[in-house]
Design a protein around this motif. Structure first.
Motif, PDB file in Angstrom:
ATOM      1  N   LYS A  55     -54.563 -22.491 -46.231  1.00 50.40           N
ATOM      2  CA  LYS A  55     -55.411 -22.137 -47.380  1.00 50.40           C
ATOM      3  C   LYS A  55     -55.278 -23.200 -48.475  1.00 50.40           C
ATOM      4  O   LYS A  55     -56.259 -23.605 -49.091  1.00 50.40           O
ATOM      5  CB  LYS A  55     -54.997 -20.777 -47.952  1.00 50.40           C
ATOM      6  N   LYS A  58     -57.241 -26.169 -47.636  1.00 46.60           N
ATOM      7  CA  LYS A  58     -58.674 -25.941 -47.817  1.00 46.60           C
ATOM      8  C   LYS A  58     -59.040 -26.088 -49.301  1.00 46.60           C
ATOM      9  O   LYS A  58     -60.007 -26.747 -49.669  1.00 46.60           O
ATOM     10  CB  LYS A  58     -59.025 -24.530 -47.324  1.00 46.60           C
ATOM     11  N   GLY A 154     -53.143 -22.353 -73.475  1.00 44.28           N
ATOM     12  CA  GLY A 154     -53.835 -22.762 -72.259  1.00 44.28           C
ATOM     13  C   GLY A 154     -54.636 -24.017 -72.537  1.00 44.28           C
ATOM     14  O   GLY A 154     -54.128 -24.971 -73.118  1.00 44.28           O
ATOM     15  N   CYS A 155     -55.891 -23.953 -72.141  1.00 48.36           N
ATOM     16  CA  CYS A 155     -56.752 -25.130 -72.301  1.00 48.36           C
ATOM     17  C   CYS A 155     -57.052 -25.352 -73.773  1.00 48.36           C
ATOM     18  O   CYS A 155     -58.158 -25.139 -74.244  1.00 48.36           O
ATOM     19  CB  CYS A 155     -58.036 -24.915 -71.522  1.00 48.36           C
ATOM     20  N   PRO A 254     -54.854 -16.762 -62.889  1.00 50.63           N
ATOM     21  CA  PRO A 254     -56.294 -16.668 -63.153  1.00 50.63           C
ATOM     22  C   PRO A 254     -56.899 -15.607 -62.234  1.00 50.63           C
ATOM     23  O   PRO A 254     -56.531 -15.529 -61.059  1.00 50.63           O
ATOM     24  CB  PRO A 254     -56.821 -18.063 -62.806  1.00 50.63           C
ATOM     25  N   PHE A 256     -59.744 -13.452 -60.021  1.00 45.04           N
ATOM     26  CA  PHE A 256     -60.904 -13.748 -59.181  1.00 45.04           C
ATOM     27  C   PHE A 256     -62.202 -13.706 -59.987  1.00 45.04           C
ATOM     28  O   PHE A 256     -63.169 -14.369 -59.671  1.00 45.04           O
ATOM     29  CB  PHE A 256     -61.018 -12.691 -58.073  1.00 45.04           C
ATOM     30  N   HIS A 291     -64.530 -28.235 -69.467  1.00 46.08           N
ATOM     31  CA  HIS A 291     -63.141 -28.129 -68.980  1.00 46.08           C
ATOM     32  C   HIS A 291     -63.142 -27.950 -67.461  1.00 46.08           C
ATOM     33  O   HIS A 291     -63.696 -26.971 -66.948  1.00 46.08           O
ATOM     34  CB  HIS A 291     -62.445 -26.942 -69.634  1.00 46.08           C
ATOM     35  N   GLY A 293     -61.695 -26.508 -65.057  1.00 45.90           N
ATOM     36  CA  GLY A 293     -60.715 -25.464 -64.728  1.00 45.90           C
ATOM     37  C   GLY A 293     -60.591 -25.220 -63.243  1.00 45.90           C
ATOM     38  O   GLY A 293     -59.585 -24.708 -62.753  1.00 45.90           O
ATOM     39  N   GLY A 294     -61.612 -25.544 -62.505  1.00 42.16           N
ATOM     40  CA  GLY A 294     -61.644 -25.354 -61.049  1.00 42.16           C
ATOM     41  C   GLY A 294     -63.054 -25.653 -60.588  1.00 42.16           C
ATOM     42  O   GLY A 294     -63.998 -25.621 -61.392  1.00 42.16           O
ATOM     43  N   ARG A 295     -63.195 -25.939 -59.285  1.00 38.44           N
ATOM     44  CA  ARG A 295     -64.522 -26.311 -58.782  1.00 38.44           C
ATOM     45  C   ARG A 295     -65.555 -25.219 -59.066  1.00 38.44           C
ATOM     46  O   ARG A 295     -66.689 -25.484 -59.462  1.00 38.44           O
ATOM     47  CB  ARG A 295     -64.437 -26.591 -57.283  1.00 38.44           C
ATOM     48  N   LYS A 296     -65.128 -23.956 -58.885  1.00 34.43           N
ATOM     49  CA  LYS A 296     -66.082 -22.855 -59.085  1.00 34.43           C
ATOM     50  C   LYS A 296     -66.506 -22.718 -60.542  1.00 34.43           C
ATOM     51  O   LYS A 296     -67.634 -22.321 -60.822  1.00 34.43           O
ATOM     52  CB  LYS A 296     -65.456 -21.533 -58.627  1.00 34.43           C
ATOM     53  N   ASN A 324     -56.368 -29.701 -62.568  1.00 31.33           N
ATOM     54  CA  ASN A 324     -56.567 -29.041 -63.855  1.00 31.33           C
ATOM     55  C   ASN A 324     -55.317 -29.270 -64.703  1.00 31.33           C
ATOM     56  O   ASN A 324     -54.280 -28.666 -64.462  1.00 31.33           O
ATOM     57  CB  ASN A 324     -56.809 -27.539 -63.612  1.00 31.33           C
ATOM     58  N   SER A 326     -54.926 -28.444 -67.636  1.00 27.86           N
ATOM     59  CA  SER A 326     -55.064 -27.496 -68.737  1.00 27.86           C
ATOM     60  C   SER A 326     -55.630 -28.217 -69.961  1.00 27.86           C
ATOM     61  O   SER A 326     -56.647 -28.887 -69.860  1.00 27.86           O
ATOM     62  CB  SER A 326     -53.720 -26.822 -69.015  1.00 27.86           C
ATOM     63  N   ILE A 354     -62.509 -23.815 -71.872  1.00 28.28           N
ATOM     64  CA  ILE A 354     -62.398 -22.453 -71.335  1.00 28.28           C
ATOM     65  C   ILE A 354     -60.915 -22.162 -71.161  1.00 28.28           C
ATOM     66  O   ILE A 354     -60.232 -22.857 -70.406  1.00 28.28           O
ATOM     67  CB  ILE A 354     -63.123 -22.346 -69.971  1.00 28.28           C
ATOM     68  N   PRO A 356     -57.394 -19.074 -71.779  1.00 31.50           N
ATOM     69  CA  PRO A 356     -57.027 -17.664 -71.801  1.00 31.50           C
ATOM     70  C   PRO A 356     -57.697 -16.959 -72.964  1.00 31.50           C
ATOM     71  O   PRO A 356     -57.854 -17.497 -74.050  1.00 31.50           O
ATOM     72  CB  PRO A 356     -55.510 -17.693 -71.968  1.00 31.50           C
TER      73      PRO A 356
HETATM   74  C1  LIG Z   1     -59.430 -22.152 -56.613  1.00 39.64           C
HETATM   75  C2  LIG Z   1     -60.772 -22.718 -56.086  1.00 39.64           C
HETATM   76  C3  LIG Z   1     -60.817 -24.203 -56.458  1.00 39.64           C
HETATM   77  C4  LIG Z   1     -60.801 -22.607 -54.574  1.00 39.64           C
HETATM   78  O1  LIG Z   1     -62.092 -22.896 -54.148  1.00 39.64           O
HETATM   79  P1  LIG Z   1     -62.471 -23.002 -52.590  1.00 39.64           P
HETATM   80  O2  LIG Z   1     -63.942 -23.133 -52.478  1.00 39.64           O
HETATM   81  O3  LIG Z   1     -61.638 -24.067 -51.991  1.00 39.64           O
HETATM   82  O4  LIG Z   1     -62.026 -21.721 -51.907  1.00 39.64           O
HETATM   83  P2  LIG Z   1     -62.201 -20.192 -52.243  1.00 39.64           P
HETATM   84  O5  LIG Z   1     -62.866 -19.933 -53.539  1.00 39.64           O
HETATM   85  O6  LIG Z   1     -62.790 -19.610 -51.014  1.00 39.64           O
HETATM   86  O7  LIG Z   1     -60.660 -19.765 -52.355  1.00 39.64           O
HETATM   87  C5  LIG Z   1     -59.701 -20.135 -51.362  1.00 39.64           C
HETATM   88  C6  LIG Z   1     -58.718 -18.988 -51.227  1.00 39.64           C
HETATM   89  O8  LIG Z   1     -58.091 -18.782 -52.504  1.00 39.64           O
HETATM   90  C7  LIG Z   1     -58.324 -17.449 -52.927  1.00 39.64           C
HETATM   91  N1  LIG Z   1     -58.457 -17.422 -54.382  1.00 39.64           N
HETATM   92  C8  LIG Z   1     -59.369 -18.077 -55.126  1.00 39.64           C
HETATM   93  N2  LIG Z   1     -59.190 -17.797 -56.421  1.00 39.64           N
HETATM   94  C9  LIG Z   1     -58.132 -16.963 -56.498  1.00 39.64           C
HETATM   95  C10 LIG Z   1     -57.464 -16.318 -57.576  1.00 39.64           C
HETATM   96  N3  LIG Z   1     -57.855 -16.487 -58.820  1.00 39.64           N
HETATM   97  N4  LIG Z   1     -56.418 -15.522 -57.290  1.00 39.64           N
HETATM   98  C11 LIG Z   1     -56.011 -15.343 -56.000  1.00 39.64           C
HETATM   99  N5  LIG Z   1     -56.608 -15.954 -54.934  1.00 39.64           N
HETATM  100  C12 LIG Z   1     -57.661 -16.731 -55.190  1.00 39.64           C
HETATM  101  C13 LIG Z   1     -59.600 -17.029 -52.223  1.00 39.64           C
HETATM  102  O9  LIG Z   1     -59.681 -15.634 -52.084  1.00 39.64           O
HETATM  103  C14 LIG Z   1     -59.424 -17.688 -50.878  1.00 39.64           C
HETATM  104  O10 LIG Z   1     -58.534 -16.931 -50.092  1.00 39.64           O
HETATM  105  P3  LIG Z   1     -59.006 -16.262 -48.717  1.00 39.64           P
HETATM  106  O11 LIG Z   1     -59.303 -17.427 -47.823  1.00 39.64           O
HETATM  107  O12 LIG Z   1     -57.827 -15.456 -48.311  1.00 39.64           O
HETATM  108  O13 LIG Z   1     -60.214 -15.449 -49.036  1.00 39.64           O
HETATM  109  C15 LIG Z   1     -61.973 -21.964 -56.689  1.00 39.64           C
HETATM  110  O14 LIG Z   1     -61.955 -20.629 -56.236  1.00 39.64           O
HETATM  111  C16 LIG Z   1     -61.985 -21.992 -58.190  1.00 39.64           C
HETATM  112  O15 LIG Z   1     -62.350 -22.985 -58.807  1.00 39.64           O
HETATM  113  N6  LIG Z   1     -61.637 -20.873 -58.795  1.00 39.64           N
HETATM  114  C17 LIG Z   1     -61.490 -20.790 -60.241  1.00 39.64           C
HETATM  115  C18 LIG Z   1     -60.141 -21.234 -60.635  1.00 39.64           C
HETATM  116  C19 LIG Z   1     -59.838 -20.788 -62.044  1.00 39.64           C
HETATM  117  O16 LIG Z   1     -59.891 -19.601 -62.338  1.00 39.64           O
HETATM  118  N7  LIG Z   1     -59.567 -21.763 -62.892  1.00 39.64           N
HETATM  119  C20 LIG Z   1     -59.329 -21.506 -64.292  1.00 39.64           C
HETATM  120  C21 LIG Z   1     -57.887 -21.619 -64.535  1.00 39.64           C
HETATM  121  S1  LIG Z   1     -57.601 -21.191 -66.168  1.00 39.64           S
HETATM  122  C22 LIG Z   1     -57.854 -22.597 -67.044  1.00 39.64           C
HETATM  123  O17 LIG Z   1     -58.243 -23.592 -66.563  1.00 39.64           O
HETATM  124  C23 LIG Z   1     -57.564 -22.501 -68.455  1.00 39.64           C
HETATM  125  C24 LIG Z   1     -56.284 -23.143 -68.794  1.00 39.64           C
HETATM  126  O18 LIG Z   1     -55.728 -23.920 -68.051  1.00 39.64           O
HETATM  127  O19 LIG Z   1     -55.873 -22.872 -69.888  1.00 39.64           O
END
Ligand SMILES: CC(C)(COP(=O)(O)OP(=O)(O)OC[C@H]1O[C@@H](n2cnc3c(N)ncnc32)[C@H](O)[C@@H]1OP(=O)(O)O)[C@@H](O)C(=O)NCCC(=O)NCCSC(=O)CC(=O)O
Length: 370
Positions: A55, A58, A154-155, A254, A256, A291, A293-296, A324, A326, A354, A356
């Motif tokens: 995982k 990936k 955070g950020c 973080p 879902f 920011h 924070g993640g691809r999504k 990231n 932060s 973006i 907390p």
């Molecule tokens: C983490 C990712 C890059 C992963 O993307 P991918 O396309 O590779 O894969 P995906 O989305 O299918 O996720 C891969 C596996 O991780 C799991 N997964 C994803 N996000 C999760 C989370 N928040 N908690 C627990 N598990 C999580 C999925 O269920 C999946 O597991 P399974 O395969 O079992 O289903 C993306 O989901 C993303 O950008 N998410 C947002 C991250 C986020 O919240 N960032 C902000 C951080 S706060 C911030 O930035 C502020 C700060 O710093 O102050």
């Protein structure tokens, strides 16, 4: 066309702050994400958790490098307590901050002793006196520099830049040094069977420091004018990016739902926070520093604002190169944007933080005249 957008009531602000110089720094030893994943599972004796390792691979495939500082390696080898990490962070964080700040000060071209205010932000360790004092000493800032520390925001570099804008605009002659420094050592933990969130955090977060000199008036070269700034909190978002310092370090989770919350609210936030200050024919008239924070997170902002392909390239590059970081990330994105050199003087854009809360920081920027 960035030129199509204009600032509403542009002449009303008599003295507007600007970013005068930008500096960034990373720890020296970066690994490719694949190397990092292999290293992470090896040093935590977790190679048997093949499902989690797959995982993480990936998740990592969208990221190119991951900074893993020497401190992390040492700390992991010795299975440190929080005490040991705090000791390492107390030294390494101000040093990394100083490296970024020294670059910003060199670009600015004035002596470090001309800095009047320091705004320092980090989630990487807490201490009294804070890392800001050590940083001030490393840089040779004046003893009377006015220090402000922002911990665990955070950020928060976007928020620190908002504070700096206020300081610069309300204290004639002020030159504010904003520094954000983060080391993911504080978040480091071994993978736990069944806890995907741990590997998400380990994959995503990186190490780096960013620094900006902010001032109003004067004759220094400017990078971005800071036209207006606003902060807001997303409705019902408390707990969507929670962190707590406990005996094993900073535990950050973080949720879902975070990307969906951003997707559902970002346009209204921008309309309220930035919209009244800018006349534009659509979000594509602006340049964007979002920011990473993640691809999504980037995907949902791009989708909701219907941004043209490439509009978030600077954020995507920073995310893939460094992860990231932060608070420091947004400064890297600003640096990346100006280095690309494809923004015409006068072009308007938005810095979007973006963090907390979910807290959204927005700043309308204008590319300064060459
Ligand atoms: C983490 C990712 C890059 C992963 O993307 P991918 O396309 O590779 O894969 P995906 O989305 O299918 O996720 C891969 C596996 O991780 C799991 N997964 C994803 N996000 C999760 C989370 N928040 N908690 C627990 N598990 C999580 C999925 O269920 C999946 O597991 P399974 O395969 O079992 O289903 C993306 O989901 C993303 O950008 N998410 C947002 C991250 C986020 O919240 N960032 C902000 C951080 S706060 C911030 O930035 C502020 C700060 O710093 O102050």
């Amino acid at each position: 066309m960035p030129h199509a957008a204009t600032v509403v009531n542009d002449a009303v602000q008599p003295r507007r702050a600007a970013m005068l110089a930008i500096g960034t720094a990373n720890p020296p030893n970066s690994l490719s994400q694949e190397e990092y994943t292999n290293w992470y599972f090896r040093v935590t004796n977790s190679d048997h958790l093949t499902n989690l390792k797959d995982k993480m691979k990936k998740i990592c495939k969208f990221l190119i490098t991951k900074c893993s500082c020497v401190a992390t390696e040492l700390a992991v080898r010795d299975q440190p307590s929080l005490d040991a990490r705090q000791d390492i962070l107390a030294t390494v964080v101000p040093e990394l901050a100083a490296a970024a700040a020294a670059r910003a000060i060199a670009e600015w071209g004035r002596p470090a002793s001309d800095v009047t205010h320091l705004v320092f932000t980090t989630y990487s360790g807490v201490r009294m006196p804070g890392g800001d004092l050590r940083l001030a000493s490393l840089l040779g800032l004046r003893r009377s520099v006015q220090r402000t520390s922002m911990y665990f925001h955070g950020c928060s570099a976007a928020a620190a830049l908002r504070v700096a804008k206020d300081l610069a605009e309300n204290n004639p002659g002020a030159r504010v040094l904003v520094v954000s420094a983060e080391l993911s050592l504080t978040l480091f933990r071994a993978p736990q069977d069944g806890h995907v969130d741990t590997v998400v955090g380990q994959a995503l977060f990186g190490d780096g420091a960013g620094a900006v000199i902010v001032g109003a008036g004067g004759d220094e070269r400017q990078v971005f004018e800071m036209v207006s700034a606003a902060q807001t909190v997303l409705p019902d978002s408390e707990g969507a990016a929670e962190g707590q310092l406990n005996a094993s370090g900073l535990v950050f989770r973080p949720s879902f739902e975070l990307p969906a919350m951003v997707r559902d609210n970002v346009e209204q936030c921008l309309a309220e926070g930035v919209g009244k200050h800018v006349a534009h024919g659509g979000w594509n008239d602006l340049f964007w520093a979002v920011h990473p924070g993640g691809r999504k997170i980037l995907d949902v902002v791009e989708e909701r604002l219907a941004l043209a392909p490439g509009k978030l390239d600077a954020s995507r590059r920073v995310l893939s190169e460094y992860g990231n970081m932060s608070g420091a990330s947004i400064i890297f994105v600003l640096d990346e944007l100006r280095r690309r050199g494809d923004m015409p003087p006068g072009g308007l854009g938005v810095m979007l933080g973006i963090g907390p809360g979910i807290s959204i920081e927005m700043m309308l920027l204008r590319v300064a005249a060459a």
